[in-house]
Design a protein around this motif. Structure first.
Motif, mmCIF file in Angstrom:
data_model
loop_
_atom_site.group_PDB
_atom_site.id
_atom_site.type_symbol
_atom_site.label_atom_id
_atom_site.label_comp_id
_atom_site.label_asym_id
_atom_site.label_seq_id
_atom_site.Cartn_x
_atom_site.Cartn_y
_atom_site.Cartn_z
ATOM 1 N N TRP A 1 0.698 -1.231 0.013
ATOM 2 C CA TRP A 1 0.005 0.062 0.193
ATOM 3 C C TRP A 1 0.946 1.276 -0.061
ATOM 4 C CZ3 TRP A 1 -4.862 0.931 3.754
ATOM 5 C CH2 TRP A 1 -5.615 1.837 3.337
ATOM 6 N N THR A 2 1.472 1.720 -1.293
ATOM 7 C CA THR A 2 2.215 2.850 -1.295
ATOM 8 C C THR A 2 1.448 3.889 -1.846
ATOM 9 O OG1 THR A 2 3.069 2.078 -3.310
ATOM 10 C CG2 THR A 2 4.199 1.568 -1.535
ATOM 11 N N LYS A 3 0.429 3.774 -2.893
ATOM 12 C CA LYS A 3 -0.434 4.964 -3.286
ATOM 13 C C LYS A 3 -1.725 4.527 -3.030
ATOM 14 C CE LYS A 3 0.353 3.104 -7.625
ATOM 15 N NZ LYS A 3 1.422 2.005 -7.307
ATOM 16 N N THR A 4 -2.469 5.815 -2.967
ATOM 17 C CA THR A 4 -3.790 5.945 -2.402
ATOM 18 C C THR A 4 -4.885 4.590 -2.846
ATOM 19 O OG1 THR A 4 -3.726 8.210 -2.152
ATOM 20 C CG2 THR A 4 -5.788 7.367 -2.092
ATOM 21 N N GLU A 5 -4.886 4.287 -3.998
ATOM 22 C CA GLU A 5 -5.703 3.517 -4.651
ATOM 23 C C GLU A 5 -5.228 2.082 -4.406
ATOM 24 O OE1 GLU A 5 -8.802 4.263 -6.055
ATOM 25 O OE2 GLU A 5 -8.267 6.369 -5.170
ATOM 26 N N ASP A 6 -4.161 1.791 -3.705
ATOM 27 C CA ASP A 6 -3.590 0.320 -3.677
ATOM 28 C C ASP A 6 -4.697 -0.438 -2.600
ATOM 29 O OD1 ASP A 6 -1.537 0.466 -5.317
ATOM 30 O OD2 ASP A 6 -0.049 0.861 -3.670
ATOM 31 N N VAL A 7 -5.269 0.413 -1.773
ATOM 32 C CA VAL A 7 -6.581 -0.093 -0.842
ATOM 33 C C VAL A 7 -7.335 -1.035 -1.626
ATOM 34 C CG1 VAL A 7 -7.975 1.853 -0.856
ATOM 35 C CG2 VAL A 7 -7.989 0.304 1.076
ATOM 36 N N LYS A 8 -7.675 -0.652 -2.891
ATOM 37 C CA LYS A 8 -8.411 -1.291 -3.484
ATOM 38 C C LYS A 8 -8.206 -2.864 -4.005
ATOM 39 C CE LYS A 8 -11.386 2.520 -5.526
ATOM 40 N NZ LYS A 8 -11.760 3.101 -6.700
ATOM 41 N N GLU A 9 -6.950 -2.678 -4.432
ATOM 42 C CA GLU A 9 -6.147 -3.900 -4.919
ATOM 43 C C GLU A 9 -5.914 -4.914 -3.783
ATOM 44 O OE1 GLU A 9 -1.997 -5.553 -7.552
ATOM 45 O OE2 GLU A 9 -2.451 -3.159 -7.184
ATOM 46 N N CYS A 10 -5.608 -4.351 -2.643
ATOM 47 C CA CYS A 10 -5.459 -5.258 -1.218
ATOM 48 C C CYS A 10 -6.594 -5.769 -1.043
ATOM 49 C CB CYS A 10 -5.024 -4.274 -0.298
ATOM 50 S SG CYS A 10 -3.190 -3.836 -0.432
ATOM 51 N N VAL B 1 -17.880 -9.690 -0.479
ATOM 52 C CA VAL B 1 -17.626 -8.587 0.566
ATOM 53 C C VAL B 1 -16.817 -7.364 0.204
ATOM 54 C CG1 VAL B 1 -17.063 -8.025 2.963
ATOM 55 C CG2 VAL B 1 -18.306 -10.255 2.253
ATOM 56 N N ALA B 2 -15.736 -8.094 -0.645
ATOM 57 C CA ALA B 2 -14.601 -7.183 -1.294
ATOM 58 C C ALA B 2 -15.339 -5.933 -2.255
ATOM 59 C CB ALA B 2 -13.478 -8.170 -1.966
ATOM 60 N N ALA B 3 -16.152 -6.543 -3.149
ATOM 61 C CA ALA B 3 -16.841 -5.974 -4.085
ATOM 62 C C ALA B 3 -17.716 -4.817 -3.369
ATOM 63 C CB ALA B 3 -17.681 -6.902 -5.113
ATOM 64 N N ASP B 4 -18.301 -5.417 -2.302
ATOM 65 C CA ASP B 4 -19.185 -4.395 -1.748
ATOM 66 C C ASP B 4 -18.466 -3.162 -1.125
ATOM 67 O OD1 ASP B 4 -21.682 -3.569 -0.477
ATOM 68 O OD2 ASP B 4 -21.420 -4.842 1.526
ATOM 69 N N PHE C 1 -16.536 2.544 -1.017
ATOM 70 C CA PHE C 1 -15.280 3.262 -1.042
ATOM 71 C C PHE C 1 -15.563 4.247 -2.136
ATOM 72 C CE2 PHE C 1 -11.147 4.722 -2.373
ATOM 73 C CZ PHE C 1 -10.483 4.820 -1.331
ATOM 74 N N ASP C 2 -16.131 4.122 -3.236
ATOM 75 C CA ASP C 2 -16.224 4.765 -4.371
ATOM 76 C C ASP C 2 -17.346 5.807 -3.807
ATOM 77 O OD1 ASP C 2 -14.121 3.919 -5.781
ATOM 78 O OD2 ASP C 2 -15.320 2.564 -7.108
ATOM 79 N N ASP C 3 -18.248 5.296 -3.468
ATOM 80 C CA ASP C 3 -19.463 5.948 -3.005
ATOM 81 C C ASP C 3 -19.263 7.025 -2.173
ATOM 82 O OD1 ASP C 3 -21.028 4.659 -4.859
ATOM 83 O OD2 ASP C 3 -21.923 3.261 -3.357
ATOM 84 N N MET C 4 -18.497 6.756 -1.174
ATOM 85 C CA MET C 4 -17.948 7.772 -0.106
ATOM 86 C C MET C 4 -17.242 8.813 -0.463
ATOM 87 S SD MET C 4 -19.694 7.058 2.779
ATOM 88 C CE MET C 4 -18.688 7.661 4.170
#
Length: 360
Positions: A160-169, A182-185, A190-193
């Motif tokens: 997790w070095t870049k902001t969007e890495d949370v999605k890949e994790c 659950v991951a897709a949820d 995340f995107d909605d918030m």
């Protein structure tokens, strides 16, 4: 006489046929036999981790060990509604924190009775690890990956070095834990918030935006570059943003003179002790945030909200509530916090807990 013998022979044959039929029935299988397991059902599978490594895992991962960034990794597992699979207690550096007991033991009470996998100096307690032998070990450290792999353990390395890495994790761990739905949820959440935050802040004029400093202010340190991201998403202006961009590093150290020149409207600090130190430093007394009492302690729930954590959509809303309470009210923030932990962590906060989390 011949006729009698013929009839007798026929009778004997009939009796023998009935006898054999009866024997056959006693050896037949039940009318509705249990279904046999499907031939060729896989017992293993492979995933590719964020270091590009191919990792073999059991078909079902029942136990998870967390190493290194334990707070971040536990939050990932808990966000995927799989906290009950955690196989280790936190290391001493985590356990000594009062907030660890306050919230982590609420989310995953069973870990209090487990053994730690790392000691006081973060060294691996291999005896404990091998006794538990988790189905998968999670870490963000190449060094820890190597040490654990040498012991024959399954290791998935995250990054997790870049902001969007949370999605890949989250996507990868959804696959690892068989929690893809659950991951897709979470990714949608995340995107909605973020979209919600953008809509709430779109009408704030640049001239009206509050300036913010985050981190160990008494030590003149901004410890995590990701704070530049969530401050901006909350509609604030980070006073360290330009210097952090130039430094291109995870953290930034600045000077007293820098802080006085920046004169931030608001300070976000990591602990009550840090806030006390700032207030005790007479040199900082004329800074706008200090004069106005606008010093706020960033929550630490599963992990510190100001650092890398799956809770960062809440960090944005919390920061917006402090910067612009007319945009995000206390009741709105309480609703956001309550939903996140109830929906993903399967834990319901009461009114007093929500009030404590939101802070003053």
């Amino acid at each position: 006489m011949k006729l009698k013998r013929k009839i007798l022979a026929l009778l004997m044959a009939a009796l023998l046929a009935v006898s054999l039929a009866g024997c056959g029935q006693t050896s037949q299988a039940p009318a509705n036999p249990p279904a046999a397991p499907e031939a060729g059902t896989p017992t293993e599978r492979t995933v590719t981790d964020m270091a590009g490594r191919t990792v073999t895992l059991p078909a079902e991962v029942k136990t998870v060990g967390t190493f290194g960034s334990i707070g971040v990794l536990n939050a990932f597992v808990e966000t995927l509604s799989a906290g009950e699979r955690l196989a280790n207690e936190g290391s001493p550096s985590f356990v000594k924190s009062p907030t660890w007991e306050k919230y982590q033991y609420q989310f995953t009470p069973h870990i209090k009775n487990l053994k730690p996998f790392q000691g006081a100096d973060s060294e691996l307690l291999m005896e404990n690890i091998l006794a538990a032998k988790p189905d998968v070990c999670l870490t963000m450290s190449a060094d820890l990956t190597e040490q654990l792999e040498k012991q024959g353990l399954n290791v998935v390395q995250l990054s997790w070095t870049k902001t969007e890495d949370v999605k890949e994790c989250i996507t990868l761990l959804g696959e690892v834990l068989n929690q893809q739905e659950v991951a897709a949820d979470y990714l949608k959440y995340f995107d909605d918030m973020l979209a919600k935050a953008a809509d709430l802040t779109k009408d704030i004029k640049d001239a009206d935006k509050k300036t913010v400093v985050y981190g160990n202010v008494s030590k003149f340190s901004q410890p995590h570059v990701i704070a530049e991201w969530w401050i901006d998403k909350a509609g604030g202006i980070s006073v360290t943003s330009e210097a952090m961009t130039k430094a291109n590093k995870e953290s930034l150290t600045y000077t007293l003179e820098d802080l006085l020149k920046w004169n931030p409207d608001v300070m976000f600090v990591a602990s009550a002790a840090e806030k006390k130190e700032v207030l005790a430093d007479a040199r900082l007394g004329e800074i706008t945030a200090v004069k106005n009492g606008a010093i706020y302690i960033v929550p630490r729930i599963a992990h510190v909200w100001g650092n890398r954590t799956t809770e960062q959509p809440l960090t944005i809303m919390w920061a917006m509530n402090k910067l612009y309470p007319e945009i995000v009210t206390d009741s709105q923030l309480a609703e956001d916090i309550s939903y996140f932990y109830s929906h993903f962590f399967k834990y319901d906060f009461n009114a007093d807990q929500l009030k404590e989390i939101m802070g003053k």
